[in-house]
Write an enzyme that holds these catalytic residues in place. Sequence first.
Site, PDB file in Angstrom:
ATOM      1  CD  GLU A 171      -1.116  -2.297   2.218  1.00  0.00           C
ATOM      2  OE1 GLU A 171       0.081  -2.568   1.981  1.00  0.00           O
ATOM      3  OE2 GLU A 171      -1.799  -2.925   3.029  1.00  0.00           O
ATOM      4  CB  ALA A 226      24.718 -52.030  -2.745  1.00  0.00           C
ATOM      5  NE  ARG A 247      17.753 -32.272  -5.054  1.00  0.00           N
ATOM      6  CZ  ARG A 247      18.970 -32.677  -5.400  1.00  0.00           C
ATOM      7  NH1 ARG A 247      19.626 -32.058  -6.363  1.00  0.00           N
ATOM      8  NH2 ARG A 247      19.529 -33.699  -4.793  1.00  0.00           N
TER       9      ARG A 247
HETATM   10  C1  AOF Z   1       0.530  -5.084   4.567  1.00  0.00           C
HETATM   11  N1  AOF Z   1       1.037  -4.875   3.326  1.00  0.00           N
HETATM   12  O1  AOF Z   1       2.493  -5.357   1.712  1.00  0.00           O
HETATM   13  C2  AOF Z   1       2.585  -6.650   3.662  1.00  0.00           C
HETATM   14  C3  AOF Z   1       2.002  -6.883   4.955  1.00  0.00           C
HETATM   15  O2  AOF Z   1       7.912  -6.159   9.709  1.00  0.00           O
HETATM   16  P1  AOF Z   1       7.000  -5.507   8.735  1.00  0.00           P
HETATM   17  O3  AOF Z   1       6.691  -4.086   9.098  1.00  0.00           O
HETATM   18  O4  AOF Z   1       7.469  -5.611   7.302  1.00  0.00           O
HETATM   19  O5  AOF Z   1       5.602  -6.286   8.831  1.00  0.00           O
HETATM   20  C4  AOF Z   1       5.476  -7.615   8.402  1.00  0.00           C
HETATM   21  C5  AOF Z   1       4.052  -8.101   8.583  1.00  0.00           C
HETATM   22  O6  AOF Z   1       3.122  -7.228   7.914  1.00  0.00           O
HETATM   23  C6  AOF Z   1       3.831  -9.473   7.977  1.00  0.00           C
HETATM   24  O7  AOF Z   1       4.109 -10.524   8.865  1.00  0.00           O
HETATM   25  C7  AOF Z   1       2.336  -9.431   7.604  1.00  0.00           C
HETATM   26  O8  AOF Z   1       1.505  -9.681   8.728  1.00  0.00           O
HETATM   27  C8  AOF Z   1       2.163  -7.978   7.185  1.00  0.00           C
HETATM   28  N2  AOF Z   1       2.452  -7.887   5.749  1.00  0.00           N
HETATM   29  N3  AOF Z   1       0.978  -6.104   5.335  1.00  0.00           N
HETATM   30  O9  AOF Z   1      -0.325  -4.310   5.001  1.00  0.00           O
HETATM   31  C9  AOF Z   1       2.046  -5.617   2.845  1.00  0.00           C
HETATM   32  N4  AOF Z   1       3.636  -7.396   3.212  1.00  0.00           N
HETATM   33 ZN    ZN Z   2       1.478  -2.920   6.069  1.00  0.00          ZN
END
Ligand code: AOF
Ligand code: ZN
Length: 341
Positions: free
Chosen positions: A55, A166, A187
């Site tokens: 976002e 073997a 893999r």
């Molecule tokens: C979103 N938009 O594009 C993503 C989200 O450590 P941070 O700040 O990068 O947060 C990671 C967490 O944020 C991740 O585990 C997931 O819950 C959320 N990812 N959220 O609004 C995004 N990649």
């Molecule tokens: Zn976020």
Amino acid sequence: MAVTEAERRAMTRALELAVRGPRGANPQVGAVLLSPAGDIISEGWHRGAGTAHAEVDALSHLAPDQARGATAVVTLEPCNHTGRTGPCALALIEAGVRRVVYALDDPGAVSGGGAERLRAAGIEVEAGEQADAARTVVADWLTAGRLGRPHVTVKWAQSLDGRAAADDGTSQWITGPEARADVHRRRAASDAIVVGTGTALADDPSLTARDGDVLYAHQPIPVVIGSREIPATAALHRHPQGLLRFDTHDLRAVLSDLHARGIQRVFIEGGPTLASAFLAADLADEVLAYIAPVLLGGGRLALTDIGVGSIGEARRLRVVERVWLGEDLLLIAHPVTEEGS
Ligand code: AOF
Ligand code: ZN
């Protein structure tokens, strides 16, 4: 208000953008911003842990007031926490976005709750648009999050009588070319391949994923568990990904370390001691047994001690797939859990 046709198309586009990002500790997420008339004004996607969320990436391409009244279409619920980056829900509120359409709820205890925060700020929120497709994109990330470790596949090749080699230890080409090609495809679908030092020393494996002589685009990270030295001349050192070494018997600790590095699927390739240790520790989510119509006899069993002393303790599996690969048979089996799955 129901999801519009323009929003539906934007979600399809956001799902395409999401997979441009890398697999890793964070999910792959895409975002599209629509003008009030339903035209795309910006696009974004997440490029991995530590970088802007989808976002915020989409907002960053616009002038400060340009997102006012816009609709944000995102494949994951906008986050509500300050992690390595700030909360996306707040960024959308501050940008003046009027409406948010997202696919999948964020399951995180801390990161979740963004939808509520948006609604509390007076923003319209629609959840669940193309949720199944979005769930498929982040399926391995969700599984690893639920398990608290990567998904583990234990693979071995065996003779019809259950031997891995073997009596003199030679083991090359028990199975045929179709089975070996199947192993390479699997893999390439994993994030890491794990072997014990015994196998690393005995077989000098390259642990690359190859289609014939050609390397697959995605190469899993090679991992060796055990204390013996790997000689500098070993093929493993020529792997395109750096080798990871763990000198420990604590397999859970190894898996947590790999999980922290963003590894979601691991492929345990042997030998029998390491495969047995993963099974004994109840850390195998999936077993792949490649069975060749050949008899070897002798004592080099595909598995050693897995902690079964008596038939009542036998580890029951459920076969989920049988695949003929030339003359060989691949059985894919999952452990039978308490819930009977
Ligand atoms: C979103 N938009 O594009 C993503 C989200 O450590 P941070 O700040 O990068 O947060 C990671 C967490 O944020 C991740 O585990 C997931 O819950 C959320 N990812 N959220 O609004 C995004 N990649
Ligand atoms: Zn976020």
